[in-house]
Design an enzyme around this catalytic site. Structure first.
Site, PDB file in Angstrom:
ATOM      1  N   ASP A   1     -10.093  15.137 -29.877  1.00 19.87           N
ATOM      2  CA  ASP A   1     -11.085  15.681 -30.802  1.00 19.87           C
ATOM      3  C   ASP A   1     -11.844  14.535 -31.468  1.00 19.87           C
ATOM      4  O   ASP A   1     -11.379  13.991 -32.473  1.00 19.87           O
ATOM      5  CB  ASP A   1     -10.343  16.531 -31.836  1.00 19.87           C
TER       6      ASP A   1
ATOM      7  N   GLU B   1     -24.564   6.959 -23.374  1.00 16.33           N
ATOM      8  CA  GLU B   1     -25.378   5.774 -23.694  1.00 16.33           C
ATOM      9  C   GLU B   1     -25.202   4.676 -22.658  1.00 16.33           C
ATOM     10  O   GLU B   1     -24.067   4.293 -22.329  1.00 16.33           O
ATOM     11  CB  GLU B   1     -24.999   5.247 -25.082  1.00 16.33           C
TER      12      GLU B   1
ATOM     13  N   HIS C   1     -28.591  -4.721 -23.116  1.00 14.10           N
ATOM     14  CA  HIS C   1     -28.734  -3.262 -23.263  1.00 14.10           C
ATOM     15  C   HIS C   1     -29.879  -2.742 -22.390  1.00 14.10           C
ATOM     16  O   HIS C   1     -29.722  -1.789 -21.642  1.00 14.10           O
ATOM     17  CB  HIS C   1     -28.991  -2.925 -24.738  1.00 14.10           C
TER      18      HIS C   1
ATOM     19  N   LYS D   1     -20.177   1.696 -35.613  1.00 11.79           N
ATOM     20  CA  LYS D   1     -20.706   2.577 -34.565  1.00 11.79           C
ATOM     21  C   LYS D   1     -20.460   1.951 -33.208  1.00 11.79           C
ATOM     22  O   LYS D   1     -20.107   2.652 -32.236  1.00 11.79           O
ATOM     23  CB  LYS D   1     -22.215   2.808 -34.770  1.00 11.79           C
TER      24      LYS D   1
END
Ligand SMILES: CC(C)(COP(=O)([O-])OP(=O)([O-])OC[C@H]1O[C@@H](n2cnc3c(N)ncnc32)[C@H](O)[C@@H]1OP(=O)([O-])[O-])[C@@H](O)C(=O)NCCC(=O)NCCSC(=O)C[C@@](C)(O)CC(=O)[O-]
Ligand SMILES: NC(=O)C1=CN([C@@H]2O[C@H](COP(=O)(O)OP(=O)(O)OC[C@H]3O[C@@H](n4cnc5c(N)ncnc54)[C@H](O)[C@@H]3O)[C@@H](O)[C@H]2O)C=CC1
Length: 437
Positions: A295, A84, A392, A279
């Site tokens: 992991d 991202e 962004h 998130k």
């Protein structure tokens, strides 16, 4: 489309051939695409092939770095693997911001790992409790071959206790075991111990004199570690005088700090916001977890369970203003390894750990949690000031230009134009099309 037998037994070339014939009409361009991602070093490619099963090619993810992180007064450049845009920029931005305001503080609060033997027992709970007490020493004796080296490192089995879950599921009990696995994530160590505990449980129940025939038929359902590790916890925080928050984007630090605290309070009470807020934290966490060969599925599952530990899914981070001091912090459960798994196998994972100056698992907990807090600070700072899109989309601009195969000359013109304009996908398309008229 046809089913296939023995696919796993085919060579990599035969697997590719089957995929291209079955799904792409034998199109050689697809074969070229898949093989174009192979590493030229055949030994290295074979190593990568063998990380998983049925490998047909490699899948590139960008490997970035975020400099200027000060954590407990030590400077780090943090490796980040993520697809991202703007995530690495955001982490770097936050690192730079806090490097001038005391940096990040991090403390490992606990390192307890967990595993369970899940079993059914139909009979007297009191007799079962006595049985577990009577055979405790056998759990330890029968796992000595597994635990001896871990104990030399100062780790091993911490405790094994009986948990009664019969109020939720008929006859359901657990052996709830806790461990310290030092610098390993510990999955294989814990699972090996648990399977041995299960063997002891079955064998000893079958011959336990006080048990009825029914009670002797105790049934083990499964033995597996838990990815929910609320006592493998690291605390990370930043703080500074409110007026020291002043910067090129923060003209009024008191107003900024109050709005920031409100935004975090909203994430604490509103699940729709908390999920996105967290998130954002995991943008930073997952990027470093991936780079260091850990992991991320296990981390994600455990962190989000922790976010709901009080009965409602809530923000992982918290903020307050006290006596003119802005304080922003988070506790995060992270079961990580700096040995085992891919950590010693994947060359780029070894590079990432060397870039971090070969941290212990505890130090890696601190670094990864700081990356999460930094990400969260950058996101909430943007959300409560310029709005997320300005930054962004500024980072996303390169992806849009690549979608249009923009020339170098076009790139310069677009970047200059959007230095003063808000980047939206349609505005970029319109501008590129105007250049191409
Ligand atoms: C994007 C920035 C950093 C721009 O911020 P800016 O103020 O325009 O950046 P700048 O050009 O003034 O540069 C300042 C510093 O930012 C960093 N930086 C700046 N540009 C770059 C770049 N190209 N490459 C690498 N680093 C960059 C870098 O540290 C740089 O220092 P320098 O290197 O110049 O000494 C800022 O707007 C920001 O942090 N935005 C937040 C973006 C974000 O959170 N992205 C995550 C994805 S969105 C998401 O999924 C999370 C979210 C938002 O949903 C979570 C939530 O809801 O809470
Ligand atoms: N549910 C889950 O999360 C599961 C995860 N896994 C996967 O297993 C992978 C491997 O995890 P591990 O078992 O930790 O790796 P591993 O078993 O490959 O390596 C850990 C071993 O390294 C050795 N070791 C050497 N130096 C050590 C030190 N300083 N501290 C501790 N151990 C040291 C010990 O023998 C230890 O058992 C994880 O990354 C995960 O992806 C596997 C099963 C389940």
């Amino acid at each position: 489309m046809s089913l296939v037998n023995g696919f796993s037994k085919l060579s990599k070339a035969e697997k590719v051939h089957w995929i291209v014939e079955t799904y792409f009409n034998g199109n050689s361009e697809i074969t070229n695409l898949l093989t174009s991602y192979y590493n030229s070093d055949q030994a290295l490619q074979k190593l990568h092939d063998e990380f998983i099963e049925n490998t047909i090619t490699n899948f590139y993810l960008p490997f970035g770095v975020a400099p200027n992180f000060i954590i407990n007064d030590k400077v780090y450049t943090i490796p980040m693997v993520i697809e991202e845009s703007s995530v690495v920029a955001a982490a770097s931005n936050a690192a730079k911001f806090w490097s001038k305001r005391g940096g990040f503080k991090a403390t490992v609060l606990s390192t307890e790992k967990i595993g369970n033997v899940h079993f059914l027992f139909s009979g007297s709970k009191q007799k079962l409790e006595q049985f577990i007490k009577d055979i405790q020493s056998k759990f330890y004796e029968n796992t000595k071959h597994i635990t001896k080296n871990m104990e030399k490192r100062g780790g091993g089995i911490l405790a094994i206790e009986l948990v009664d879950k019969t109020s939720e599921l008929k006859d359901y009990y657990q052996l709830h075991a806790t461990f310290d696995t030092k610098d390993s994530m510990g999955a294989n160590f814990i699972n090996s111990c648990l399977e041995e505990f299960a063997n002891v449980l079955r064998a000893e129940a079958a011959v336990y004199a006080n048990f009825t025939e029914t009670e002797k038929n105790l049934q083990v359902i499964m033995s597996i570690l838990s990815n929910y590790v609320p006592n493998c916890l690291v605390r990370v925080e930043v703080s500074c005088a409110v007026e020291d928050l002043k910067s090129k984007e923060i003209k009024d630090p008191q107003y900024f700090a109050e709005k920031f605290v409100q935004a975090v309070r909203i994430a604490e009470i509103e699940t729709y916001r908390a999920v996105t807020h967290n998130k954002g934290i995991m943008n930073g966490v997952d990027a470093v977890v991936l780079a260091t060969g850990n992991d991320f599925r296990a981390i994600e599952a455990g962190v989000h369970a922790f976010a709901a530990k009080d009965g409602k899914y809530s923000s992982l981070s918290h903020a307050e203003i006290n006596d003119g001091i802005f304080h922003f912090w988070m506790d995060l459960p992270l079961a990580l390894g700096t040995v085992g798994g891919l950590t010693t196998l994947h060359p780029m994972v070894k590079f990432a750990l060397e870039l971090l100056e070969k941290p212990s698992a505890n130090e890696l907990m601190e670094i990864i949690a700081v990356a999460g807090l930094a990400q969260n600070f950058a996101a909430v700072k943007s959300l409560t000031t310029t709005g997320i899109q300005q930054g962004h989309m500024k980072m996303h601009l390169m992806n849009i230009l690549n979608q249009f195969n923009a020339t170098d000359e076009e790139r310069v013109k677009v970047v200059n134009y959007f230095d003063t304009q808000t980047v939206t996908h349609s505005a970029v398309v319109e501008f590129i099309e105007s250049l191409r008229k």
